[in-house]
Design an enzyme around this catalytic site. Structure first.
Site, short mmCIF file in Angstrom:
data_model
loop_
_atom_site.label_atom_id
_atom_site.label_comp_id
_atom_site.label_asym_id
_atom_site.label_seq_id
_atom_site.Cartn_x
_atom_site.Cartn_y
_atom_site.Cartn_z
N CYS A 252 0.87 -1.17 0.00
CA CYS A 252 0.00 0.00 0.00
C CYS A 252 0.91 1.22 0.00
CB CYS A 252 -0.85 0.05 1.26
SG CYS A 252 -1.88 -1.39 1.50
N ARG B 4 1.73 1.48 -5.89
CA ARG B 4 1.79 0.55 -4.75
C ARG B 4 0.43 -0.06 -4.41
NH1 ARG B 4 6.46 1.13 -1.92
NH2 ARG B 4 5.50 0.18 -0.10
N TRP C 144 -3.77 -1.60 -1.34
CA TRP C 144 -3.71 -2.83 -2.15
C TRP C 144 -4.19 -3.92 -1.21
CZ3 TRP C 144 -2.47 -4.02 -7.12
CH2 TRP C 144 -2.10 -5.32 -7.41
N ASN D 38 0.78 -0.03 5.95
CA ASN D 38 1.24 -0.85 4.83
C ASN D 38 1.96 -2.04 5.44
OD1 ASN D 38 2.43 -1.93 2.52
ND2 ASN D 38 4.17 -0.54 2.65
N GLY D 39 1.48 -3.24 5.17
CA GLY D 39 2.13 -4.43 5.72
C GLY D 39 1.08 -5.44 6.13
N GLU E 1 11.14 -21.78 -16.80
CA GLU E 1 10.94 -20.36 -16.45
C GLU E 1 12.20 -19.55 -16.78
OE1 GLU E 1 8.73 -18.34 -16.00
OE2 GLU E 1 9.52 -16.70 -14.80
N LYS F 216 12.27 -16.33 -19.37
CA LYS F 216 12.80 -14.99 -19.07
C LYS F 216 13.78 -14.57 -20.17
CE LYS F 216 10.38 -14.17 -16.91
NZ LYS F 216 9.21 -14.52 -16.24
N GLU G 11 11.89 -14.02 -23.65
CA GLU G 11 11.01 -12.86 -23.79
C GLU G 11 11.76 -11.54 -23.66
OE1 GLU G 11 7.84 -12.76 -20.87
OE2 GLU G 11 9.20 -13.29 -19.26
N HIS H 229 15.44 -37.33 -26.62
CA HIS H 229 14.37 -37.75 -27.53
C HIS H 229 14.12 -36.72 -28.63
CE1 HIS H 229 13.54 -41.16 -24.98
NE2 HIS H 229 13.58 -40.34 -23.94
N LYS I 285 1.48 -6.83 -20.01
CA LYS I 285 1.52 -7.34 -18.64
C LYS I 285 0.34 -8.28 -18.36
CE LYS I 285 3.24 -7.74 -14.58
NZ LYS I 285 4.34 -8.69 -14.56
C1 F6R Z 1 6.13 -13.95 -18.38
C2 F6R Z 1 4.83 -13.46 -18.02
C3 F6R Z 1 3.64 -14.10 -18.63
C4 F6R Z 1 2.53 -14.27 -17.60
C5 F6R Z 1 1.27 -14.81 -18.27
C6 F6R Z 1 0.18 -15.11 -17.24
O1 F6R Z 1 7.16 -13.26 -17.74
O2 F6R Z 1 4.72 -12.54 -17.26
O3 F6R Z 1 3.97 -15.32 -19.19
O4 F6R Z 1 2.99 -15.14 -16.62
O5 F6R Z 1 0.79 -13.90 -19.20
O6 F6R Z 1 -0.20 -13.98 -16.56
P1 F6R Z 1 -1.05 -14.06 -15.22
O7 F6R Z 1 -0.22 -14.73 -14.21
O8 F6R Z 1 -1.37 -12.64 -14.89
O9 F6R Z 1 -2.27 -14.87 -15.55
#
Ligand code: F6R
Length: 607
Positions: free
Chosen positions: A2, A28, A75, A101-102, A479, A483, A486, A502, A602
């Protein structure tokens, strides 16, 4: 997470300044907002759910009287984003207003005691107990500052607090345990905020309050004390030379790097989840005939890792499923006995929401793990857990991935306890190790935060990377690859190491870098064979392994050594960190913007 802002001005009204300050902290949190100001000894509070500008305008909050006040942008963690749960929270008499906040860990116990003493609560937040605790101490006829200090000594958990009271109308009290708060002074007055950007329009002379400290602000400045023993703390003002843009990233060049470094804190917050939510979700999970872990992207990789945890700890077979495939793959066989755990940082991913609607229509139980309490997922799920990572601004998921894993690990451990399929000692030991993971991540950041750049320099020109791991580490490898892919757009593959022969092994030729994720554990022995297979074909081996793991180190061209003693089942949390750093620094080296990779959003709210 928050945002908190407070000011005591020598002249003029505090409310418009609080509004401006909170706008700088909107990142935040932004589900509800509230101000408390004091004028002529009277406390004024206005608050509601909604975005800052909308609520401030609707409630005419800028017109609130007084040159002293505090404000909060929320938040949600405890209690839905509704007016009653918005901060400030007040005591029974309406004399004390608190913003926070916390997360207060022991709030249920404290609330119980306060209820027995006759206090009335209006919200479902953990914060409200603080106002009542202070009210209780004020009955002892002590000064306001002393009453607050005594109240604070009861709290367990994290907090940054702003407190005002009509009984002490010239001061703002602030306190910190973990959650940040910064104080600032100028010729116009004294200020406090969760973060420097909110202070910069008024002053660049600041002091960071440290954990365990408390401060009394008046219009001429502030005094700092230690919360436990009440002794005074002397600290020089510090001049902030950052621009506003730099300050918003807390001095980090990108949000992604800031978020990578926030992981020790976000993981501690994920560990503070209320047990009753863990109990509730695990009880639903235990009832199902079949259990799906459903998500997209990074969240899907968290589900893959979790499937190993549920199997090994709770002897539960789960199916990790990609959200966009879920309806085709399992949609027809779902029924009343199916449980679907949807994992989504945003809670708004289109494919995930489509899948849960389908599951609901077929009478399956839908549960959620999300970072966004007011998201569609949290509204549509039968029950959900908020992972409490705070807003993530970098497009690539970092801190939200590790927090998802921490939540899922807690669920797996809870189920292990109730099902009793592994020994109590084993559960207790793993639980203790889990509590140490935030410190382990902090250690990893210290060790490799800078040194990873040498690895980046060495491999920056590569055209292809391969990531391999066995067991739960195959999720870490996936993962880590995502990273890199992307952020740097370098084609890369990731597979469970055993699968590589395989097919994927055909891409290996002289010099191709292969990243092995190999913590100690059950899968450790098999990985040695996989490394040899790759080496025999000319691959250059980069290993992420335990410090002093001689076999692996001898076979590798480069090694990222991790702290000793991390259990394999929890290893994806610390082991992903060097891979996040590697991808980030490689993107920067290539002149790319890690916060905004091309073609990505995002939150993917479209089919
Ligand atoms: C990768 C990334 C995306 C999300 C995906 C799902 O760094 O951020 O692959 O993980 O779009 O998003 P959420 O978790 O918001 O459903």
């Amino acid at each position: 997470m928050c945002g908190i802002f407070g000011c005591i001005l020598k002249t003029g009204k505090a409310a418009p300044i609080i509004h401006e300050g909170l706008k700088k902290l909107e990142y935040r949190g932004y589900d509800s907002v509230g101000f408390a100001t004091i004028d002529s000894g009277a406390l004024h509070v206005r608050k509601d759910a909604g975005r800052i500008d909308e609520v401030v305008e609707r409630l005419e909050m800028e017109k609130m009287p007084g040159s002293l006040g505090i404000g909060h942008t929320r938040w949600a963690t405890h209690g839905a984003p509704e007016m009653v749960n918005a901060h400030p929270h007040m005591d029974c008499e309406g004399r004390v207003a608190v913003i926070h906040n916390g997360v207060i860990e022991n709030f249920m116990e404290l609330k119980e005691e306060l209820l027995q003493k006759g206090h009335n609560f209006t919200s479902r937040t953990d914060t409200e107990i603080i106002a009542h605790l202070i009210e209780e101490e004020m009955k002892e006829d002590v000064e306001m500052g002393e009453a607050i200090l005594r109240a604070l000594r009861n709290l367990e958990g994290s907090y940054a607090l702003g407190i005002v009271s009509s009984t002490d109308p010239e001061r703002i009290y602030v306190a910190r345990n973990e959650s940040p708060i910064v104080l600032g002074v100028s010729e116009h007055g004294t200020f406090c905020a969760s973060d420097v950007p909110a202070l910069l329009p008024y002053t660049n002379q600041v002091v960071y309050l440290r954990s365990g400290e408390f401060a009394v602000m008046d219009e001429d400045g502030f005094q700092i004390k230690n919360i436990q023993d009440g002794t005074s703390v002397v600290r020089e003002l510090q001049e902030i030379t950052w621009t506003l843009e730099m300050a918003e990233k807390q001095g980090y060049p990108h949000f992604m790097l800031k978020e990578i470094y926030e992981q020790p804190v976000s993981l501690r917050n994920a560990l503070r989840l209320q047990q009753r939510y863990i109990d509730l979700l695990s009880a639903f999970m235990d009832r199902g005939r079949e259990l799906f872990l459903m998500a997209a992207g990074t969240s899907y990789y968290a589900c893959i890792a979790a499937s190993y945890m549920f199997s090994r700890l709770s002897r539960l077979s789960t199916y990790p499923v990609i959200a966009s495939e879920f309806i085709d793959q399992y949609g027809s066989s779902l029924g009343i006995d199916s449980v679907v755990v949807a994992v989504s940082q945003s809670g708004e991913t289109y494919d995930t929401l489509q899948a849960i609607e389908h599951a609901r229509m077929r009478a399956a139980t839908v549960l959620g793990v999300t970072n966004t309490v007011f998201s569609t997922l949290s509204r549509r799920a039968r029950a959900y857990i908020s992972q409490q990572s705070g807003p993530e601004i970098g497009v690539a998921a970092t801190k939200t991935f590790t927090s998802q894993l921490m939540v899922l690990a807690q669920l797996a451990l809870r189920l292990a306890r109730t099902k009793g399929k592994i020994s109590q000692d084993e559960v207790d030991e793993l639980d203790a190790k889990m509590q140490e993971i935030p410190d382990v991540v902090e250690e990893v950041l210290k060790r490799h935060g800078e040194s990873i750049k040498d690895l980046v320099d060495k491999y920056a020109g590569e055209k292809l990377f391969v990531f391999l791991g066995r067991g739960i580490s195959s999720a870490t490898a996936l993962e880590g690859r995502l990273k890199l892919l992307e952020l740097t757009y370098i084609p890369s593959l990731a597979y469970p190491a055993g699968e590589s022969k395989h097919g994927p092994i055909s891409v290996i030729e002289d010099g191709v870098p292969v990243v092995f994720v190999c913590p100690r554990g059950n899968s450790r022995q098999n990985i040695v064979g996989s490394i040899m297979e790759m080496k025999a074909r000319g691959a250059r081996i980069i290993s992420i392994c335990e410090e002093g793991d001689k076999n692996i180190i001898e076979l590798s061209d480069d090694v990222v050594e991790m702290p000793v003693g991390i259990p394999e089942l929890l290893s994806p949390i610390p082991y992903i960190v060097p891979l996040q750093l590697f991808a980030y620094h490689l993107a920067v080296k290539k002149g790319l913007d890690p916060d905004m990779p091309r073609n990505l959003a995002k939150s993917v709210t479209v089919p």
